[in-house]
Scaffold this motif. Structure first.
Motif, PDB file in Angstrom:
ATOM      1  N   ASP A  25     -15.919  17.341   4.385  1.00  0.00           N
ATOM      2  CA  ASP A  25     -14.909  18.176   4.782  1.00  0.00           C
ATOM      3  C   ASP A  25     -15.239  19.526   3.854  1.00  0.00           C
ATOM      4  N   LEU A  26     -14.686  20.518   4.702  1.00  0.00           N
ATOM      5  CA  LEU A  26     -15.147  21.818   4.075  1.00  0.00           C
ATOM      6  C   LEU A  26     -14.177  22.337   2.972  1.00  0.00           C
ATOM      7  N   ALA A  27     -13.129  21.463   2.737  1.00  0.00           N
ATOM      8  CA  ALA A  27     -12.383  22.038   1.750  1.00  0.00           C
ATOM      9  C   ALA A  27     -12.163  21.033   0.758  1.00  0.00           C
ATOM     10  N   LEU A  28     -12.478  19.888   0.687  1.00  0.00           N
ATOM     11  CA  LEU A  28     -12.424  18.838  -0.474  1.00  0.00           C
ATOM     12  C   LEU A  28     -13.557  18.743  -1.389  1.00  0.00           C
ATOM     13  N   HIS A  29     -14.829  19.257  -0.635  1.00  0.00           N
ATOM     14  CA  HIS A  29     -16.183  18.950  -1.761  1.00  0.00           C
ATOM     15  C   HIS A  29     -16.352  17.906  -2.742  1.00  0.00           C
ATOM     16  N   ALA A  30     -15.926  16.607  -1.799  1.00  0.00           N
ATOM     17  CA  ALA A  30     -16.242  15.384  -2.795  1.00  0.00           C
ATOM     18  C   ALA A  30     -17.640  14.789  -2.614  1.00  0.00           C
ATOM     19  N   TRP A  31     -18.434  15.296  -3.292  1.00  0.00           N
ATOM     20  CA  TRP A  31     -19.796  15.077  -3.732  1.00  0.00           C
ATOM     21  C   TRP A  31     -19.959  13.650  -3.808  1.00  0.00           C
ATOM     22  N   TRP A  32     -19.029  12.936  -4.255  1.00  0.00           N
ATOM     23  CA  TRP A  32     -19.149  11.732  -5.128  1.00  0.00           C
ATOM     24  C   TRP A  32     -19.079  10.622  -3.614  1.00  0.00           C
ATOM     25  N   ALA A  33     -18.363  11.205  -2.613  1.00  0.00           N
ATOM     26  CA  ALA A  33     -18.240  10.260  -1.516  1.00  0.00           C
ATOM     27  C   ALA A  33     -19.414  10.043  -0.689  1.00  0.00           C
ATOM     28  N   THR A  34     -20.236  11.002  -0.853  1.00  0.00           N
ATOM     29  CA  THR A  34     -21.671  10.862  -0.135  1.00  0.00           C
ATOM     30  C   THR A  34     -22.430   9.738  -0.453  1.00  0.00           C
ATOM     31  N   TRP A  35     -22.332   9.396  -1.928  1.00  0.00           N
ATOM     32  CA  TRP A  35     -23.087   8.009  -2.361  1.00  0.00           C
ATOM     33  C   TRP A  35     -22.453   6.702  -1.954  1.00  0.00           C
ATOM     34  N   ILE A  36     -21.246   6.774  -1.565  1.00  0.00           N
ATOM     35  CA  ILE A  36     -20.434   5.547  -1.207  1.00  0.00           C
ATOM     36  C   ILE A  36     -20.571   5.549   0.413  1.00  0.00           C
ATOM     37  N   ALA A  37     -20.383   6.527   1.252  1.00  0.00           N
ATOM     38  CA  ALA A  37     -20.393   6.307   2.806  1.00  0.00           C
ATOM     39  C   ALA A  37     -21.331   5.638   3.332  1.00  0.00           C
ATOM     40  N   PRO A  38     -22.650   5.492   2.969  1.00  0.00           N
ATOM     41  CA  PRO A  38     -23.422   4.726   3.953  1.00  0.00           C
ATOM     42  C   PRO A  38     -23.207   3.240   3.714  1.00  0.00           C
ATOM     43  N   TRP A  68     -15.316  18.671  10.745  1.00  0.00           N
ATOM     44  CA  TRP A  68     -15.806  20.185  11.067  1.00  0.00           C
ATOM     45  C   TRP A  68     -14.873  20.669  12.238  1.00  0.00           C
ATOM     46  N   ILE A  69     -14.329  20.177  12.886  1.00  0.00           N
ATOM     47  CA  ILE A  69     -13.825  20.624  14.427  1.00  0.00           C
ATOM     48  C   ILE A  69     -12.730  21.763  14.220  1.00  0.00           C
ATOM     49  N   PRO A  70     -11.915  21.517  12.981  1.00  0.00           N
ATOM     50  CA  PRO A  70     -11.032  23.048  12.891  1.00  0.00           C
ATOM     51  C   PRO A  70     -12.084  24.231  12.882  1.00  0.00           C
ATOM     52  N   GLY A 389     -16.673  29.491   4.233  1.00  0.00           N
ATOM     53  CA  GLY A 389     -17.149  30.396   3.123  1.00  0.00           C
ATOM     54  C   GLY A 389     -17.627  29.348   2.034  1.00  0.00           C
ATOM     55  N   TRP A 390     -17.018  28.479   1.525  1.00  0.00           N
ATOM     56  CA  TRP A 390     -17.644  27.556   0.397  1.00  0.00           C
ATOM     57  C   TRP A 390     -19.148  26.913   0.871  1.00  0.00           C
ATOM     58  N   LEU A 391     -19.015  26.339   2.047  1.00  0.00           N
ATOM     59  CA  LEU A 391     -20.283  25.923   2.576  1.00  0.00           C
ATOM     60  C   LEU A 391     -21.290  26.842   2.512  1.00  0.00           C
ATOM     61  N   HIS A 392     -21.409  28.074   3.189  1.00  0.00           N
ATOM     62  CA  HIS A 392     -22.187  29.070   3.566  1.00  0.00           C
ATOM     63  C   HIS A 392     -22.793  29.733   2.094  1.00  0.00           C
ATOM     64  N   ALA A 393     -21.816  29.873   1.091  1.00  0.00           N
ATOM     65  CA  ALA A 393     -22.297  30.318  -0.145  1.00  0.00           C
ATOM     66  C   ALA A 393     -23.113  29.220  -0.929  1.00  0.00           C
ATOM     67  N   ARG A 394     -22.709  27.948  -0.694  1.00  0.00           N
ATOM     68  CA  ARG A 394     -23.527  26.915  -1.421  1.00  0.00           C
ATOM     69  C   ARG A 394     -24.969  26.710  -0.788  1.00  0.00           C
ATOM     70  N   MET A 395     -25.043  26.762   0.344  1.00  0.00           N
ATOM     71  CA  MET A 395     -26.147  26.826   0.819  1.00  0.00           C
ATOM     72  C   MET A 395     -27.094  27.661   0.469  1.00  0.00           C
TER      73      MET A 395
END
Length: 498
Positions: A25-38, A68-70, A389-395
């Protein structure tokens, strides 16, 4: 599948899908969720068929990319969006299904099995980087941009090292549980899971604690409201000069706050043959009068084509660089833009300074040239699409971590950001929702050596590709061997020969 197993499978897919959604999600930025998701689907994959594992991984990952659909609706038609989220989800499904097969066939001992899933997933991303027209866009590594200790590994491996780690830890946890339930001793597996993770985090913490340079320059960034524009490619002399005056007013304001370098957005002023000399003279006079450096993004309108340019005016009024954007996105190509051919550099008070534009920052193999050529700071005019905006700045920030330079990026309809070579945000403002924004901050540079990534390039990607091919070759060899040993031999088939 029995009802109880079906319920368990659906629960695993649901949990994985929720955490992938939080991750992407482009608004939440929940980095910790990526470690759990798989983890739920990885564990499920070891208890169901190959096709069921593929389907579970695909559906859960698809649920995540649906966040990402919105955003995608603002730039793409719906049929293309559906294709995009499907293509983003397929690699995860293929990797999970192939990992399951390699692990369950016992092609590798348990210690080596920990690396099967992360190697395959890292390889899948590496191939995407090599083949995709959008570069590194869509990498799960970008979910970790707010987790500073882990992203420091990018200075050695590039962002693929981050991808490897966020897939290695879930793989280790799942396989420790899997082998423990089989009655195996898992102490060595636990240690193998802990050691690389601890080493990477320790490196990250130490790198973050390194002393910072003391030589600093105040910089300013500004983006005017999009409501000011009638047409971003306007050929009217009056409109082009009007926009120029508005941005010069922003320059005056930022200079009054002490900014010595001022960065304006990409394509902020359309410039044609009739206005180029006048607009260039206005910026030249202002930079000389204020004793500052101005970096401004032009849409240079020629007969038959356009160019996306970044002009640099030094404190003595000279234009010291006219950089042409090298990596265009598809919309610019369709609009008739032509690409540049080489990186842009100039020297300011002995500091090697780079200039790139927006989409350039998506491409590791292009941006590594700035690292190899000794950039200490990189100025990036940009134009985003509000939601990203957040994503492209962080990329863009990850290119700074990989190559060891300070980043100053000013995006229309995005983020105005200053970050250091460790990925720490030093100053930030938002021009999302087409609003006016400005920000000032300190850029501190130091003369230092190249990062290991700048020196060695994509060595980690190639290493993972080699290991992935080795895994597949060994699986094929195992399957051929198993097939030959299980094939009935003459006289031993259960049917006696006469």
């Amino acid at each position: 599948m029995k009802a109880s197993k079906r319920s368990t499978a659906l629960l695993a897919i649901f949990i994985s899908g929720i955490f992938w959604y939080l991750s992407f999600d482009l608004a939440l930025h929940a980095w910790w969720a990526t470690w759990i998701a798989p983890m739920p689907v990885l564990y499920l994959s070891l208890r169901v068929s190959g096709w069921q594992a593929f389907g579970a991984a695909f559906v859960s990952c698809l649920a995540g990319w649906c966040s990402w659909i919105p955003y995608l609706l603002t730039i793409l038609p719906l049929p293309v969006i559906l294709l995009v989220v499907i293509l983003f989800s397929l690699p995860m499904a293929l990797v999970v299904a192939l990992s399951r097969r390699i692990i369950l066939k016992h092609v590798f001992p348990p210690l080596a099995a920990l690396f099967v899933y992360p190697v395959l997933l890292t390889t899948a991303e590496f191939l995407q980087f090599l083949l995709s027209r959008d570069g590194t866009f869509g990498s799960i590594a970008y979910t970790q941009c707010n987790f500073l200790p882990i992203i420091q590994i990018a200075s050695i491996t590039g962002i693929l090292g981050i991808t490897f780690m966020v897939s290695f830890v879930p793989s280790a946890i799942v396989l420790v549980v899997h082998y423990h339930r089989q009655g195996r001793v898992v102490r060595n597996l636990v240690l193998m899971g802990i050691f690389p993770t601890a080493a990477v985090l320790t490196y990250g913490l130490l790198r973050l604690r390194e002393s910072r340079p003391s030589e600093c320059t105040k910089v300013g960034l500004a983006a005017i409201s999009m409501s000011t524009y009638k047409n971003v490619y306007d050929t009217s002399r009056e409109e082009q000069l009007h926009l120029t005056r508005l941005y010069l007013s922003e320059v005056d304001s930022l200079a009054g706050k002490g900014a010595r370098v001022i960065l304006l957005p990409e394509k902020c002023i359309p410039v044609s043959d009739a206005t180029e000399a006048s607009i260039q003279e206005l910026f030249s006079d202002r930079s000389r009068h204020l004793g500052i450096t101005i970096i401004v993004g032009f849409t240079r309108i020629y007969k038959g084509h356009m160019e996306c340019q970044a002009r640099v005016f030094s404190s003595n009024g000279d234009q010291v660089l006219n950089y042409r954007k090298v990596n265009l996105f598809e919309g610019e190509v369709l609009d008739g833009f032509k690409a540049g051919k080489e990186p842009g550099f100039y020297d300011r008070q002995g500091v090697r300074t780079g200039v790139a534009i927006c989409k350039d920052m998506d491409y590791q193999r292009y941006m590594i040239l700035y690292g190899k050529m000794g950039a200490s700071v990189l100025y990036v005019p940009a134009w985003d699409f509000d939601r990203d905006g957040w994503l492209h700045a962080r990329m863009a920030m990850m290119r700074a971590v990989e190559n060891g330079f300070v980043l100053v990026r000013n995006a229309q309809q995005g983020r105005l950001i200053i970050s250091d070579d460790r990925g720490s945000v030093l100053a930030e403002a938002s021009s999302e929702k087409s609003k006016h924004a400005s920000v000032t901050g300190e850029v501190c540079t130091k003369a230092g050596g190249l990062t290991l990534y700048s020196r060695w390039g994509d060595w980690f990607g190639w290493l993972n590709l080699f290991l992935a091919v080795a895994q597949i070759v060994m699986l094929s060899h195992w399957l051929r061997k198993a097939s030959s040993t299980s094939a009935p031999r003459p006289g031993v088939s259960g049917i006696s020969r006469k």
